[in-house]
Write an enzyme that holds these catalytic residues in place. Structure first.
Site: not given
Ligand code: GLP
Length: 240
Positions: A67, A136, A138, A143
């Site tokens: 992304d 959440n 995702h 989302e």
């Molecule tokens: C972001 C990214 C996701 C990632 C998520 C969790 O929103 N787009 O790909 O998995 O955060 O992040 P973290 O690993 O910092 O908890």
């Protein structure tokens, strides 16, 4: 789904790196699906270290990121392109033209989505996808409520995701409101998926992933239907 239980973040990163390095050595032309966020940072550090010490080669590897924020160019320090360059891509012998992140500052984000999906297909898809999970549920930036049928698309970020990611920006207002993300179907097409879950803030997400209903309100739940998913979770995420 296979679950590997580890003590902490470092052990999670170590285990993930062992798996990655083994796959890259067995298939030097592997297509890697990469993720951003805090979860894979330790893994990327280990990959860089291994490259420097053991010279695992990425010359023929291709990478595809999940992304990118809409509105940020690849030179913006908060863009996912920048993050990837800093954390991994600049530090191994990857050919930069083999590294792909959706373009966030394009004039036509809709067209960028179809272009990105096409790119994935042309290259035969992702062999090994690394994933983190949002609290959440995702994955990528899909989302809650995103269709399980979705391919690469534009998404409006939820307030909770923008708040969670505000830690990387100087203020909440600076966090973009929209992103381009590989869709659920795009992610599910990867041959193999490795999901990293660490920390007590992910406890609820992990238990919902393992025990909750499979539906679009909790996007990661679809992973239970994928034939080849490994979760590496630490004690804090697993709880008591
Ligand atoms: C972001 C990214 C996701 C990632 C998520 C969790 O929103 N787009 O790909 O998995 O955060 O992040 P973290 O690993 O910092 O908890």
């Amino acid at each position: 789904m296979k679950i590997i239980k580890v003590k902490n973040y470092d052990e999670m990163s170590q285990k993930a790196a062992e798996m990655f390095i083994g796959k890259i050595r067995r298939n030097p032309e592997i297509n890697l699906g990469l993720a951003t966020g805090g979860s894979p940072v330790g893994l990327y550090k280990q990959l860089v270290q291994d490259h420097q010490t053991n010279h695992t080669s990425y010359k023929k590897v291709k990478t595809f990121n999940l992304d990118e924020y809409i509105g940020l160019s690849g030179e913006h320090p908060n863009s996912y392109r920048y993050f990837m360059n800093e954390q991994l891509l600049n530090h191994v012998d990857l050919n930069k033209s083999n590294t792909h992140v959706p373009l966030g500052d394009t004039e036509n984000p809709g067209q960028q989505c179809s272009h990105y999906e096409q790119l994935l297909k042309e290259h035969g898809g992702v062999d090994l996808q690394i994933l983190g999970i949002g609290s959440n549920g995702h994955i990528g930036f899909n989302e809650p409520g995103t269709s399980f049928q979705s391919e690469t698309h534009i998404i409006e970020l939820t307030p909770s995701t923008r708040e969670a990611n505000a830690r990387f920006f100087t203020s909440l207002e600076e966090v973009p409101t929209h992103a381009i993300t590989m869709g659920i179907t795009s992610i599910m097409r990867s041959k193999e998926i490795l999901l990293l879950i660490s920390g007590d803030s992910k406890q609820d997400a992990l238990s919902q992933l393992l025990q909750g209903a499979i539906n679009e309100n909790f996007p990661a739940s679809i992973l239970r239907t994928h034939p080849c998913v490994t979760i590496i979770a630490d004690e804090a995420a697993l709880g008591k």
